[in-house]
Write an enzyme that holds these catalytic residues in place. Structure first.
Site, PDB file in Angstrom:
ATOM      1  N   LYS A 122     -12.904 -69.526-168.180  1.00 25.32           N
ATOM      2  CA  LYS A 122     -12.253 -68.218-167.987  1.00 25.32           C
ATOM      3  C   LYS A 122     -12.588 -67.632-166.610  1.00 25.32           C
ATOM      4  CE  LYS A 122     -14.262 -64.374-169.653  1.00 25.32           C
ATOM      5  NZ  LYS A 122     -14.477 -63.146-168.898  1.00 25.32           N
ATOM      6  N   ASN A 123     -13.885 -67.604-166.280  1.00 24.71           N
ATOM      7  CA  ASN A 123     -14.288 -66.889-165.066  1.00 24.71           C
ATOM      8  C   ASN A 123     -13.972 -67.647-163.780  1.00 24.71           C
ATOM      9  OD1 ASN A 123     -15.040 -64.760-166.599  1.00 24.71           O
ATOM     10  ND2 ASN A 123     -17.234 -65.214-166.586  1.00 24.71           N
ATOM     11  N   CYS A 146     -15.739 -55.803-170.458  1.00 25.95           N
ATOM     12  CA  CYS A 146     -16.751 -55.560-171.483  1.00 25.95           C
ATOM     13  C   CYS A 146     -17.671 -54.421-171.066  1.00 25.95           C
ATOM     14  CB  CYS A 146     -17.586 -56.824-171.708  1.00 25.95           C
ATOM     15  SG  CYS A 146     -16.713 -58.104-172.611  1.00 25.95           S
ATOM     16  N   ARG A 188     -21.284 -51.263-164.226  1.00 21.94           N
ATOM     17  CA  ARG A 188     -20.414 -52.184-163.495  1.00 21.94           C
ATOM     18  C   ARG A 188     -19.649 -51.515-162.359  1.00 21.94           C
ATOM     19  NH1 ARG A 188     -17.666 -56.420-167.532  1.00 21.94           N
ATOM     20  NH2 ARG A 188     -18.137 -57.840-165.864  1.00 21.94           N
ATOM     21  N   ASP A 224     -24.552 -64.248-169.358  1.00 18.68           N
ATOM     22  CA  ASP A 224     -23.487 -64.485-170.345  1.00 18.68           C
ATOM     23  C   ASP A 224     -23.953 -65.357-171.515  1.00 18.68           C
ATOM     24  OD1 ASP A 224     -21.869 -63.021-168.722  1.00 18.68           O
ATOM     25  OD2 ASP A 224     -20.723 -64.707-167.932  1.00 18.68           O
ATOM     26  N   ARG A 278     -11.037 -62.731-175.870  1.00 16.02           N
ATOM     27  CA  ARG A 278     -10.900 -62.577-174.418  1.00 16.02           C
ATOM     28  C   ARG A 278     -11.534 -63.749-173.675  1.00 16.02           C
ATOM     29  NH1 ARG A 278     -13.406 -57.950-172.374  1.00 16.02           N
ATOM     30  NH2 ARG A 278     -12.649 -58.916-170.482  1.00 16.02           N
TER      31      ARG A 278
END
Ligand code: EPZ
Length: 423
Positions: free
Chosen positions: A24-25, A121, A126, A311, A403
């Protein structure tokens, strides 16, 4: 988005094989980078089929690009010859954190960008101050007003040396997207070193960019004149692989993770070995096997890559709840990343949280309960908790999990778990 829940009958040893999805990232920045492609078609394969990927494609389309997914949703081709917008509305920005990368991509492509603040999230404040400071140093005029960020390249980009206060993944990627097509040389110091940054570099270079050094803390971007279409395969998802490995540590058994890349997992593999897990690199992937309860590891502290990834902290915490002994987790990247701890406690886990430290005293067993995924990786921890607990666990808030995990119930079913999505 799903309104249902995951129903898990726990306490089964894991056994079988699953393929590790595309990352994903890495997929999100690479898909955003397609906006820079002025000529030809950019094709990404091994793309995970996720809501965040669909949302990124939707933003590209609203800006004028044409995105086409193949039938399985794992390959996407993008034509971005005609980009006619430079604004992204707040609702779209809010859907995910990586929407902030459109700031660099849009500025590069159109010289302007009007956008809101990114969502994602809720694992900490952030902020995006480092992105904004670096962009200003590179010659971007930025006004922040009423929740909107208005960016203009009035007198062109001014490539220079940019030093990041800390190795932010997003800031490093945003600067790469802003400067890949430019006149001159940009140097990022204290750059993030994550494998996903290397993937973005490789994709941009495949499109004609000249970027070197990704994977180290100095990245040199020699601006290219034009970027054109290219084919590129996204790297495997190291956090998905670690999720299945942590589950095997908790539940025991023997699993084959097809496509897992051990090069990206070194620190975690040594933690798993300390936990008593056998991890072997074999042709085409990795075999993970475990018998009995895991050993506790004294301290697991999250750090920037190549340190222990934040993560993976929730999944490893779930495994630590049934370890022989006490494990202390120190979260040093995000200040609000223990939201899974109170949910794990509903399953009977013994966890004390004090600021950025969580002390987990391993127990022989957990027992099934109704729990909630509060964020993506915390959701994965709840699934592992359910897999190891006696009886039935229902995990709500599945849209968070979706997600980042293409189909977590399919993957764990492939590994012999009794898990079903109930609508
Ligand atoms: C990326 O987030 C990942 N997201 C996150 O994955 C991951 O947890 C994180 O990197 C760290 O590895 C994506 O790639 C889409 P950062 P990002 O900028 O880029 C502070 C997941 O579950 N910071 O490296 O947002 C920040 O608050 C997600 O897949 C500033 O202070 O992370 C944090 O403490 C969650 N100012 C630290 O730096 C800034 O301008 C690292 O954040 C930027 C960051």
């Amino acid at each position: 988005m799903t309104d249902g829940y995951l129903s898990i009958n726990g306490r089964r040893r894991l056994s079988g094989e699953t393929r590790v999805q595309g990352c994903k990232n890495a997929a999100l920045p690479c898909l955003t980078a397609c906006l820079l492609c002025e000529r030809g078609e950019a094709c990404l394969s091994n793309c995970p089929y996720l809501t965040d990927v669909e949302n990124t494609a939707e933003i590209l389309e609203r800006l004028g690009a044409v995105c086409r997914f193949d039938e399985g949703g794992h390959a996407v081709s993008v034509r971005a010859e005609n980009v006619f917008g430079s604004a992204i509305d707040n609702e779209m920005m809010n859907r995910m954190r990586s929407s902030v990368l459109f700031m660099g991509a849009l500025l590069s492509r159109t010289g302007e960008a009007d956008l809101g603040y990114p969502g994602g999230c809720e694992i900490g404040a952030r902020p995006i101050d480092m992105h904004i400071r670096a962009f200003r140093e590179l010659g971007v005029d930025i006004d922040e007003e009423g929740g909107m960020i208005r960016c203009r390249l009035r007198s062109g980009l001014k490539p220079c040396q940019v030093s990041l206060l800390c190795p932010s993944v997003g800031a490093t990627e945003n600067i790469m997207l802003l400067t890949a097509k430019s006149e001159g040389r940009t140097v990022i110091r204290n750059a993030a070193r994550e494998p996903e940054i290397v993937d973005l570099q490789n994709f941009l270079n495949a499109m004609g960019a000249d970027i070197r050094g990704a994977g180290s803390d100095v990245i040199v971007i020699n601006g290219a004149k034009e970027l054109r279409g290219a084919d590129y395969g996204i790297m495997p998802d190291r956090i998905a692989a670690l999720t299945y490995m942590a589950a095997a540590a908790a539940c025991g058994g023997k699993i084959f993770l097809r496509g897992a890349n051990p090069e990206h997992l070194a620190v975690c593999v040594s933690v798993l070995r300390d936990m008593g897990v056998s991890v072997k690199r074999v042709s085409g992937g990795m075999i993970v096997s475990m018998s009995g309860r895991p050993n506790a590891v004294n301290t697991i502290k999250t750090l920037y890559y190549p340190g222990f990834p934040t993560d993976a902290q929730p999944a490893f915490m779930a495994a630590a709840t049934v370890a022989k002994g006490t494990t202390v987790f120190v979260e040093s990247i995000f200040e609000n990343r223990f939201r899974h701890a109170p949910e794990l406690k509903k399953l009977g886990a013994d966890i004390d949280v004090n600021m950025c430290q969580a002390t987990v005293r391993g127990k022989e067993s957990l027992s099934g309960a109704d729990v909630r995924a509060c964020d993506l990786r915390g959701g994965a921890a709840m699934v592992i908790g359910g897999l190891v607990a006696d009886g039935t666990t229902r995990v709500y808030g599945v849209s968070h999990i979706e997600r980042g995990y293409e189909n977590i119930s399919r993957d764990f079913s492939n590994l012999g778990a009794d898990i079903r999505m109930i609508y």
